[in-house]
Design a protein around this motif. Structure first.
Motif, PDB file in Angstrom:
ATOM      1  N   PRO A 135       1.536 -18.461   8.394  1.00 40.75           N
ATOM      2  CA  PRO A 135       0.363 -18.499   7.506  1.00 40.75           C
ATOM      3  C   PRO A 135      -0.799 -17.704   8.096  1.00 40.75           C
ATOM      4  CG  PRO A 135       1.281 -20.697   7.825  1.00 40.75           C
ATOM      5  CD  PRO A 135       1.960 -19.809   8.811  1.00 40.75           C
ATOM      6  N   GLU A 136      -1.674 -17.224   7.233  1.00 45.73           N
ATOM      7  CA  GLU A 136      -2.875 -16.537   7.697  1.00 45.73           C
ATOM      8  C   GLU A 136      -3.653 -17.442   8.651  1.00 45.73           C
ATOM      9  OE1 GLU A 136      -5.339 -15.027   4.573  1.00 45.73           O
ATOM     10  OE2 GLU A 136      -3.606 -14.517   3.319  1.00 45.73           O
ATOM     11  N   GLY A 137      -4.419 -16.810   9.539  1.00 50.86           N
ATOM     12  CA  GLY A 137      -5.151 -17.562  10.551  1.00 50.86           C
ATOM     13  C   GLY A 137      -6.035 -18.657   9.987  1.00 50.86           C
ATOM     14  N   ARG A 138      -6.737 -18.368   8.894  1.00 53.66           N
ATOM     15  CA  ARG A 138      -7.638 -19.375   8.323  1.00 53.66           C
ATOM     16  C   ARG A 138      -6.861 -20.577   7.782  1.00 53.66           C
ATOM     17  NH1 ARG A 138      -7.597 -18.856   2.859  1.00 53.66           N
ATOM     18  NH2 ARG A 138      -6.585 -16.981   2.048  1.00 53.66           N
ATOM     19  N   ILE A 139      -5.633 -20.327   7.280  1.00 52.70           N
ATOM     20  CA  ILE A 139      -4.809 -21.431   6.786  1.00 52.70           C
ATOM     21  C   ILE A 139      -4.266 -22.237   7.962  1.00 52.70           C
ATOM     22  CG2 ILE A 139      -2.717 -22.033   5.518  1.00 52.70           C
ATOM     23  CD1 ILE A 139      -3.224 -19.639   3.709  1.00 52.70           C
ATOM     24  N   MET A 140      -3.806 -21.543   9.006  1.00 58.48           N
ATOM     25  CA  MET A 140      -3.345 -22.252  10.210  1.00 58.48           C
ATOM     26  C   MET A 140      -4.469 -23.103  10.783  1.00 58.48           C
ATOM     27  SD  MET A 140      -0.151 -22.013  11.226  1.00 58.48           S
ATOM     28  CE  MET A 140      -0.166 -22.229  13.001  1.00 58.48           C
ATOM     29  N   ASP A 141      -5.682 -22.569  10.800  1.00 56.80           N
ATOM     30  CA  ASP A 141      -6.819 -23.327  11.325  1.00 56.80           C
ATOM     31  C   ASP A 141      -7.018 -24.625  10.543  1.00 56.80           C
ATOM     32  OD1 ASP A 141      -7.296 -21.382  13.214  1.00 56.80           O
ATOM     33  OD2 ASP A 141      -8.927 -20.414  12.107  1.00 56.80           O
ATOM     34  N   LYS A 142      -6.912 -24.536   9.212  1.00 60.69           N
ATOM     35  CA  LYS A 142      -7.073 -25.737   8.385  1.00 60.69           C
ATOM     36  C   LYS A 142      -5.994 -26.775   8.695  1.00 60.69           C
ATOM     37  CE  LYS A 142      -9.237 -23.452   4.387  1.00 60.69           C
ATOM     38  NZ  LYS A 142      -9.069 -23.088   2.950  1.00 60.69           N
ATOM     39  N   LEU A 143      -4.753 -26.307   8.847  1.00 62.86           N
ATOM     40  CA  LEU A 143      -3.640 -27.217   9.140  1.00 62.86           C
ATOM     41  C   LEU A 143      -3.846 -27.907  10.482  1.00 62.86           C
ATOM     42  CD1 LEU A 143      -0.815 -24.809   7.974  1.00 62.86           C
ATOM     43  CD2 LEU A 143      -1.227 -27.065   6.972  1.00 62.86           C
ATOM     44  N   LEU A 144      -4.225 -27.134  11.493  1.00 67.53           N
ATOM     45  CA  LEU A 144      -4.400 -27.700  12.832  1.00 67.53           C
ATOM     46  C   LEU A 144      -5.623 -28.607  12.892  1.00 67.53           C
ATOM     47  CD1 LEU A 144      -3.504 -24.505  14.906  1.00 67.53           C
ATOM     48  CD2 LEU A 144      -2.044 -26.484  14.428  1.00 67.53           C
ATOM     49  N   GLU A 145      -6.695 -28.211  12.207  1.00 63.33           N
ATOM     50  CA  GLU A 145      -7.901 -29.049  12.177  1.00 63.33           C
ATOM     51  C   GLU A 145      -7.622 -30.383  11.495  1.00 63.33           C
ATOM     52  OE1 GLU A 145     -10.781 -26.640  10.231  1.00 63.33           O
ATOM     53  OE2 GLU A 145     -10.987 -25.250  11.930  1.00 63.33           O
ATOM     54  N   ALA A 146      -6.690 -30.384  10.533  1.00 62.93           N
ATOM     55  CA  ALA A 146      -6.337 -31.619   9.830  1.00 62.93           C
ATOM     56  C   ALA A 146      -5.398 -32.496  10.655  1.00 62.93           C
ATOM     57  CB  ALA A 146      -5.686 -31.284   8.489  1.00 62.93           C
ATOM     58  N   GLY A 147      -4.943 -31.990  11.805  1.00 61.93           N
ATOM     59  CA  GLY A 147      -4.111 -32.795  12.697  1.00 61.93           C
ATOM     60  C   GLY A 147      -2.629 -32.763  12.391  1.00 61.93           C
ATOM     61  N   LEU A 148      -2.178 -31.830  11.530  1.00 63.92           N
ATOM     62  CA  LEU A 148      -0.745 -31.766  11.224  1.00 63.92           C
ATOM     63  C   LEU A 148       0.017 -31.160  12.399  1.00 63.92           C
ATOM     64  CD1 LEU A 148      -2.168 -31.748   8.311  1.00 63.92           C
ATOM     65  CD2 LEU A 148      -0.021 -30.767   7.523  1.00 63.92           C
ATOM     66  N   LYS A 149       1.236 -31.634  12.602  1.00 67.60           N
ATOM     67  CA  LYS A 149       2.157 -30.991  13.531  1.00 67.60           C
ATOM     68  C   LYS A 149       2.816 -29.839  12.771  1.00 67.60           C
ATOM     69  CE  LYS A 149       1.285 -33.972  16.753  1.00 67.60           C
ATOM     70  NZ  LYS A 149       0.235 -34.709  16.046  1.00 67.60           N
ATOM     71  N   VAL A 150       2.741 -28.647  13.312  1.00 71.23           N
ATOM     72  CA  VAL A 150       3.155 -27.450  12.593  1.00 71.23           C
ATOM     73  C   VAL A 150       4.363 -26.814  13.274  1.00 71.23           C
ATOM     74  CG1 VAL A 150       2.418 -25.188  11.739  1.00 71.23           C
ATOM     75  CG2 VAL A 150       0.774 -27.069  11.848  1.00 71.23           C
ATOM     76  N   ILE A 151       5.391 -26.507  12.475  1.00 70.75           N
ATOM     77  CA  ILE A 151       6.638 -25.939  12.989  1.00 70.75           C
ATOM     78  C   ILE A 151       6.956 -24.661  12.223  1.00 70.75           C
ATOM     79  CG2 ILE A 151       9.119 -26.306  13.322  1.00 70.75           C
ATOM     80  CD1 ILE A 151       8.527 -29.333  13.321  1.00 70.75           C
ATOM     81  N   GLY A 152       7.254 -23.581  12.941  1.00 69.13           N
ATOM     82  CA  GLY A 152       7.645 -22.327  12.319  1.00 69.13           C
ATOM     83  C   GLY A 152       9.071 -21.959  12.672  1.00 69.13           C
ATOM     84  N   THR A 153       9.652 -21.068  11.867  1.00 67.82           N
ATOM     85  CA  THR A 153      11.036 -20.637  12.055  1.00 67.82           C
ATOM     86  C   THR A 153      11.071 -19.254  12.692  1.00 67.82           C
ATOM     87  OG1 THR A 153      11.635 -21.832  10.048  1.00 67.82           O
ATOM     88  CG2 THR A 153      13.237 -20.243  10.884  1.00 67.82           C
ATOM     89  N   ALA A 154      11.914 -19.107  13.741  1.00 66.66           N
ATOM     90  CA  ALA A 154      12.067 -17.826  14.415  1.00 66.66           C
ATOM     91  C   ALA A 154      13.533 -17.431  14.464  1.00 66.66           C
ATOM     92  CB  ALA A 154      11.509 -17.895  15.834  1.00 66.66           C
ATOM     93  N   THR A 155      13.804 -16.151  14.184  1.00 67.64           N
ATOM     94  CA  THR A 155      15.175 -15.646  14.277  1.00 67.64           C
ATOM     95  C   THR A 155      15.328 -14.637  15.415  1.00 67.64           C
ATOM     96  OG1 THR A 155      14.739 -13.904  12.631  1.00 67.64           O
ATOM     97  CG2 THR A 155      15.571 -16.011  11.814  1.00 67.64           C
ATOM     98  N   CYS A 156      14.266 -14.462  16.198  1.00 69.84           N
ATOM     99  CA  CYS A 156      14.324 -13.627  17.403  1.00 69.84           C
ATOM    100  C   CYS A 156      13.211 -14.086  18.340  1.00 69.84           C
ATOM    101  CB  CYS A 156      14.191 -12.143  17.071  1.00 69.84           C
ATOM    102  SG  CYS A 156      12.611 -11.676  16.338  1.00 69.84           S
ATOM    103  N   VAL A 157      13.246 -13.603  19.566  1.00 66.64           N
ATOM    104  CA  VAL A 157      12.275 -14.027  20.578  1.00 66.64           C
ATOM    105  C   VAL A 157      10.857 -13.608  20.197  1.00 66.64           C
ATOM    106  CG1 VAL A 157      11.537 -13.683  22.969  1.00 66.64           C
ATOM    107  CG2 VAL A 157      13.938 -14.141  22.466  1.00 66.64           C
ATOM    108  N   ARG A 158      10.697 -12.400  19.659  1.00 69.06           N
ATOM    109  CA  ARG A 158       9.356 -11.946  19.304  1.00 69.06           C
ATOM    110  C   ARG A 158       8.704 -12.877  18.296  1.00 69.06           C
ATOM    111  NH1 ARG A 158       6.729  -9.330  15.433  1.00 69.06           N
ATOM    112  NH2 ARG A 158       8.528  -8.701  14.188  1.00 69.06           N
ATOM    113  N   GLU A 159       9.454 -13.288  17.286  1.00 66.29           N
ATOM    114  CA  GLU A 159       8.903 -14.206  16.287  1.00 66.29           C
ATOM    115  C   GLU A 159       8.515 -15.532  16.936  1.00 66.29           C
ATOM    116  OE1 GLU A 159      11.490 -12.554  12.442  1.00 66.29           O
ATOM    117  OE2 GLU A 159      12.058 -14.423  13.419  1.00 66.29           O
ATOM    118  N   ALA A 160       9.339 -16.042  17.853  1.00 63.57           N
ATOM    119  CA  ALA A 160       9.040 -17.311  18.517  1.00 63.57           C
ATOM    120  C   ALA A 160       7.733 -17.232  19.295  1.00 63.57           C
ATOM    121  CB  ALA A 160      10.188 -17.687  19.448  1.00 63.57           C
TER     122      ALA A 160
END
Length: 226
Positions: A135-160
């Motif tokens: 997600p865009e930085g401003r959306i990630m900020d909202k999610l983290l500020e709200a206290g959600l645990k956030v998980i993303g999907t990676a298919t290579c090391v760079r993405e991780a």
């Protein structure tokens, strides 16, 4: 292991197991709640749901369990062409005639991602996961500020590494054997074709957050190997 214990504590679950968020109907509120009630993390695959339907399904999950659960959404694509290959539709129409169903039509425009995220935050969903990018930085900020645990999907090391830098609480390492579609970033270019048993340890070495093993793991042997 220490990582599994850390992950369980992070999400407040009994077992370090996550139900795959299958969008399009398979991950029903009943299934999500059943997995959470059994001690894992049930996850609502909500990529195709309108904000109103998402809100309704979250409420249904909550009516069935008081335990932690998650919601998974698709990162929307950038500017894409609306053109559809005539050859593709010609082939799909052949299948439609064979099956006795209506001819396919181009899909309607995607649902509003930001509105979906707003529902997730307003509904105080404990865990939010996503695929096909970050997600865009401003959306990630909202999610983290709200206290959600956030998980993303990676298919290579760079993405991780990008997911960790963005603030993800954990990374799902998804090998090429994953069924349905895979969560490769739209910015990655060629789709990485790294098998799970090679990818998982590479990502575990590359990031400090917990790593979730996924892709072609079907039985106890696959769990033990991962």
């Amino acid at each position: 292991t220490g990582s599994a214990e850390r992950f369980r504590g992070l999400l407040g679950i009994k077992f370090p197991l996550i139900q795959a968020p299958m969008a399009g109907g398979p991950s029903t509120p009943a299934l999500v709640a059943a997995v959470s009630e059994a001690g894992g993390l049930g996850t609502l695959g909500a990529g195709y749901l309108s904000p109103a339907d998402l809100e309704s399904q979250i409420a249904e999950v909550r009516s069935l369990t008081e335990r932690p659960f998650g919601v998974n959404l698709f990162i929307p694509p950038g500017e894409v062409s609306g053109d559809v290959s005539p050859a593709v539709f010609s082939r799909l129409k052949e299948y439609a005639r064979e099956l006795g169903v209506d001819d396919p039509e181009p899909a309607a425009s995607a649902v509003d991602f930001e509105e979906q995220v707003r529902v997730v935050i307003d509904s105080k969903v404990p865990v939010f996961s996503f695929t096909f990018g970050i997600p865009e930085g401003r959306i990630m900020d909202k999610l983290l500020e709200a206290g959600l645990k956030v998980i993303g999907t990676a298919t290579c090391v760079r993405e991780a590494r990008e997911l960790e830098r963005a603030g993800c609480s954990a990374v799902a390492a998804q090998g090429m054997e994953a069924g349905g579609h895979r969560g490769t970033f739209q910015s990655t270019g060629d789709m990485p074709l790294v098998g799970s048993m090679a990818l998982i340890p590479q990502i575990a070495d590359a990031v400090s957050v917990p790593v979730i093993a996924s892709g072609g793991i079907m039985d106890g042997r696959g769990i033990a190997a991962s």
